[in-house]
Design a protein around this motif. Sequence first.
Motif, PDB file in Angstrom:
ATOM      1  N   TRP A 165       0.828  -1.204   0.000  1.00 20.34           N
ATOM      2  CA  TRP A 165       0.000   0.000   0.000  1.00 20.34           C
ATOM      3  C   TRP A 165       0.865   1.257   0.000  1.00 20.34           C
ATOM      4  CZ3 TRP A 165      -4.709   0.814  -1.402  1.00 20.34           C
ATOM      5  CH2 TRP A 165      -5.702  -0.168  -1.236  1.00 20.34           C
ATOM      6  N   PHE A 166       1.861   1.287   0.856  1.00 18.40           N
ATOM      7  CA  PHE A 166       2.714   2.471   0.954  1.00 18.40           C
ATOM      8  C   PHE A 166       3.518   2.690  -0.333  1.00 18.40           C
ATOM      9  CE2 PHE A 166       2.645   1.730   5.755  1.00 18.40           C
ATOM     10  CZ  PHE A 166       1.767   2.780   5.972  1.00 18.40           C
ATOM     11  N   SER A 167       4.141   1.628  -0.838  1.00 17.53           N
ATOM     12  CA  SER A 167       5.015   1.785  -2.002  1.00 17.53           C
ATOM     13  C   SER A 167       4.234   2.020  -3.284  1.00 17.53           C
ATOM     14  CB  SER A 167       5.917   0.558  -2.149  1.00 17.53           C
ATOM     15  OG  SER A 167       5.148  -0.614  -2.369  1.00 17.53           O
ATOM     16  N   MET A 168       3.132   1.283  -3.488  1.00 11.46           N
ATOM     17  CA  MET A 168       2.376   1.415  -4.732  1.00 11.46           C
ATOM     18  C   MET A 168       1.697   2.777  -4.840  1.00 11.46           C
ATOM     19  SD  MET A 168       0.775  -2.435  -5.005  1.00 11.46           S
ATOM     20  CE  MET A 168      -0.241  -2.050  -6.430  1.00 11.46           C
ATOM     21  N   LYS A 174      -1.122   7.132   4.134  1.00  7.89           N
ATOM     22  CA  LYS A 174      -0.424   7.548   5.354  1.00  7.89           C
ATOM     23  C   LYS A 174      -0.670   6.625   6.551  1.00  7.89           C
ATOM     24  CE  LYS A 174       1.104  11.115   3.155  1.00  7.89           C
ATOM     25  NZ  LYS A 174       2.517  11.116   2.699  1.00  7.89           N
ATOM     26  N   ILE A 175      -1.873   6.055   6.644  1.00  8.30           N
ATOM     27  CA  ILE A 175      -2.225   5.201   7.777  1.00  8.30           C
ATOM     28  C   ILE A 175      -2.927   3.946   7.254  1.00  8.30           C
ATOM     29  CG2 ILE A 175      -3.602   4.972   9.885  1.00  8.30           C
ATOM     30  CD1 ILE A 175      -3.377   7.980  10.261  1.00  8.30           C
ATOM     31  N   ILE A 176      -2.516   2.787   7.770  1.00  9.09           N
ATOM     32  CA  ILE A 176      -3.176   1.526   7.454  1.00  9.09           C
ATOM     33  C   ILE A 176      -3.630   0.894   8.759  1.00  9.09           C
ATOM     34  CG2 ILE A 176      -2.919  -0.782   6.476  1.00  9.09           C
ATOM     35  CD1 ILE A 176      -0.755   0.374   4.641  1.00  9.09           C
ATOM     36  N   LEU A 188      -6.493  -5.283  16.442  1.00  8.29           N
ATOM     37  CA  LEU A 188      -6.377  -4.075  15.621  1.00  8.29           C
ATOM     38  C   LEU A 188      -4.926  -3.605  15.627  1.00  8.29           C
ATOM     39  CD1 LEU A 188      -9.475  -2.066  16.945  1.00  8.29           C
ATOM     40  CD2 LEU A 188      -9.398  -3.640  15.020  1.00  8.29           C
ATOM     41  N   GLU A 189      -4.420  -3.231  14.462  1.00 11.42           N
ATOM     42  CA  GLU A 189      -3.080  -2.681  14.353  1.00 11.42           C
ATOM     43  C   GLU A 189      -3.115  -1.395  13.531  1.00 11.42           C
ATOM     44  OE1 GLU A 189      -0.127  -6.591  14.612  1.00 11.42           O
ATOM     45  OE2 GLU A 189      -0.390  -5.541  12.695  1.00 11.42           O
ATOM     46  N   LYS A 190      -2.338  -0.418  13.966  1.00  8.73           N
ATOM     47  CA  LYS A 190      -2.191   0.843  13.243  1.00  8.73           C
ATOM     48  C   LYS A 190      -0.753   0.938  12.723  1.00  8.73           C
ATOM     49  CE  LYS A 190      -2.219   5.885  13.806  1.00  8.73           C
ATOM     50  NZ  LYS A 190      -2.375   6.994  14.781  1.00  8.73           N
ATOM     51  N   TRP A 191      -0.618   1.100  11.385  1.00  9.10           N
ATOM     52  CA  TRP A 191       0.689   1.171  10.748  1.00  9.10           C
ATOM     53  C   TRP A 191       0.880   2.517  10.049  1.00  9.10           C
ATOM     54  CZ3 TRP A 191       4.478  -2.719  10.579  1.00  9.10           C
ATOM     55  CH2 TRP A 191       4.111  -3.943  11.161  1.00  9.10           C
ATOM     56  N   GLU A 192       2.066   3.070  10.189  1.00  7.23           N
ATOM     57  CA  GLU A 192       2.468   4.279   9.478  1.00  7.23           C
ATOM     58  C   GLU A 192       3.874   4.060   8.930  1.00  7.23           C
ATOM     59  OE1 GLU A 192       0.179   7.851  11.800  1.00  7.23           O
ATOM     60  OE2 GLU A 192       2.008   7.081  12.726  1.00  7.23           O
ATOM     61  N   GLU A 193       4.421   5.083   8.281  1.00  4.47           N
ATOM     62  CA  GLU A 193       5.792   5.010   7.787  1.00  4.47           C
ATOM     63  C   GLU A 193       6.657   6.032   8.509  1.00  4.47           C
ATOM     64  OE1 GLU A 193       6.498   3.645   3.330  1.00  4.47           O
ATOM     65  OE2 GLU A 193       5.196   5.386   3.412  1.00  4.47           O
ATOM     66  N   GLU A 194       7.931   5.736   8.584  1.00  6.66           N
ATOM     67  CA  GLU A 194       8.871   6.724   9.091  1.00  6.66           C
ATOM     68  C   GLU A 194      10.187   6.573   8.337  1.00  6.66           C
ATOM     69  OE1 GLU A 194      11.099   4.643  12.895  1.00  6.66           O
ATOM     70  OE2 GLU A 194       9.410   5.978  13.261  1.00  6.66           O
ATOM     71  N   ILE A 195      10.959   7.656   8.313  1.00  8.76           N
ATOM     72  CA  ILE A 195      12.248   7.657   7.643  1.00  8.76           C
ATOM     73  C   ILE A 195      13.306   7.189   8.628  1.00  8.76           C
ATOM     74  CG2 ILE A 195      13.966   9.068   6.445  1.00  8.76           C
ATOM     75  CD1 ILE A 195      11.665  10.981   5.713  1.00  8.76           C
ATOM     76  N   PRO A 196      13.975   6.080   8.357  1.00  7.16           N
ATOM     77  CA  PRO A 196      15.011   5.605   9.285  1.00  7.16           C
ATOM     78  C   PRO A 196      16.129   6.635   9.444  1.00  7.16           C
ATOM     79  CG  PRO A 196      14.474   3.943   7.633  1.00  7.16           C
ATOM     80  CD  PRO A 196      13.825   5.216   7.191  1.00  7.16           C
ATOM     81  N   VAL A 197      16.654   6.731  10.635  1.00  7.63           N
ATOM     82  CA  VAL A 197      17.769   7.649  10.889  1.00  7.63           C
ATOM     83  C   VAL A 197      19.043   6.999  10.373  1.00  7.63           C
ATOM     84  CG1 VAL A 197      19.087   8.877  12.635  1.00  7.63           C
ATOM     85  CG2 VAL A 197      16.605   8.594  12.903  1.00  7.63           C
ATOM     86  N   VAL A 214       5.998   1.105  10.140  1.00  8.32           N
ATOM     87  CA  VAL A 214       6.214   0.994  11.584  1.00  8.32           C
ATOM     88  C   VAL A 214       4.873   0.738  12.273  1.00  8.32           C
ATOM     89  CG1 VAL A 214       6.992   2.180  13.665  1.00  8.32           C
ATOM     90  CG2 VAL A 214       8.201   2.537  11.505  1.00  8.32           C
ATOM     91  N   LEU A 215       4.822  -0.253  13.145  1.00  2.79           N
ATOM     92  CA  LEU A 215       3.624  -0.540  13.927  1.00  2.79           C
ATOM     93  C   LEU A 215       3.524   0.463  15.069  1.00  2.79           C
ATOM     94  CD1 LEU A 215       1.193  -2.317  14.613  1.00  2.79           C
ATOM     95  CD2 LEU A 215       2.748  -3.827  15.867  1.00  2.79           C
ATOM     96  N   ARG A 216       2.502   1.324  15.017  1.00  2.00           N
ATOM     97  CA  ARG A 216       2.347   2.381  16.019  1.00  2.00           C
ATOM     98  C   ARG A 216       1.503   1.963  17.215  1.00  2.00           C
ATOM     99  NH1 ARG A 216       6.387   5.829  14.851  1.00  2.00           N
ATOM    100  NH2 ARG A 216       6.108   6.921  12.860  1.00  2.00           N
ATOM    101  N   GLN A 217       0.503   1.106  16.976  1.00  2.00           N
ATOM    102  CA  GLN A 217      -0.420   0.788  18.069  1.00  2.00           C
ATOM    103  C   GLN A 217      -1.085  -0.559  17.831  1.00  2.00           C
ATOM    104  OE1 GLN A 217      -3.603   3.612  18.452  1.00  2.00           O
ATOM    105  NE2 GLN A 217      -4.154   2.973  20.521  1.00  2.00           N
ATOM    106  N   THR A 218      -1.303  -1.284  18.908  1.00  4.25           N
ATOM    107  CA  THR A 218      -2.019  -2.563  18.855  1.00  4.25           C
ATOM    108  C   THR A 218      -3.093  -2.581  19.920  1.00  4.25           C
ATOM    109  OG1 THR A 218      -0.029  -3.740  18.096  1.00  4.25           O
ATOM    110  CG2 THR A 218      -1.801  -5.069  19.032  1.00  4.25           C
TER     111      THR A 218
END
Length: 222
Positions: A165-168, A174-176, A188-197, A214-218
């Motif tokens: 979803w993110f790449s295509m 922004k949120i899955i 339930l899982e909430k996923w977002e993206e982040e830029i690795p440092v 990145v898994l933000r919340q479960t």
Amino acid sequence: MPTSVGSKQGDDPGTVRFTNVQDLFNVIDHTTRDSLTVINVSFDRLTEIDRIREEERRKFRFRYFDTKSRILIITITTTLHERLHKSLNYQMITKIHGMGLAKSWIDVGSPTLSAQGYAGRRGKEGDSSGGPKPERASKGAWPTLVIEAGVSQTLAQLQIGIRRWFSMSNHEVKIILLTKFDGTTILLEKWEEEIPVRPRATTMRHSLQHQEPVLRQTITIT
């Protein structure tokens, strides 16, 4: 090993080999699963499946298709599957309306979307999705929020679609939200993206292309 569509092998297999449209529809009609992986599907065959699906007004969705691998993942709209994502989507919309932002949000539903740069080759149909208006209101625009549900699929199988979803969407999604039911529990899982440092990062464009899910919340509901 995957069985042939229409064969007697196995007990309600989750993966089948495509032979013809009617045999595929027969499997869909008799399976107890809410998801089916179909292999050996060319783009021409996908077009044929889609055409007959529309003619017969069948409700299953194409969760994912890629011509290179010739794999088609179908979502079968069982009552339980639909309740999982529609109930969650309804709660989201209710909250947005309660904030006085009803006119600023569009409920996209389950549109067919092609990957940017891969028109006619890859595509996805989500379960529920939406985004802000007017930015996401045009035809073919990717939503910012996607909800995917699963019953017969494992959580790991559901999570495979996150990166797609993110790449295509070229990171326009922004949120899955994933919602998985295993018979006694809803996860339930909430996923977002982040830029690795990373040291000596170059341009912002380069960084955006290397975002990671990145898994933000479960939340577990028993």
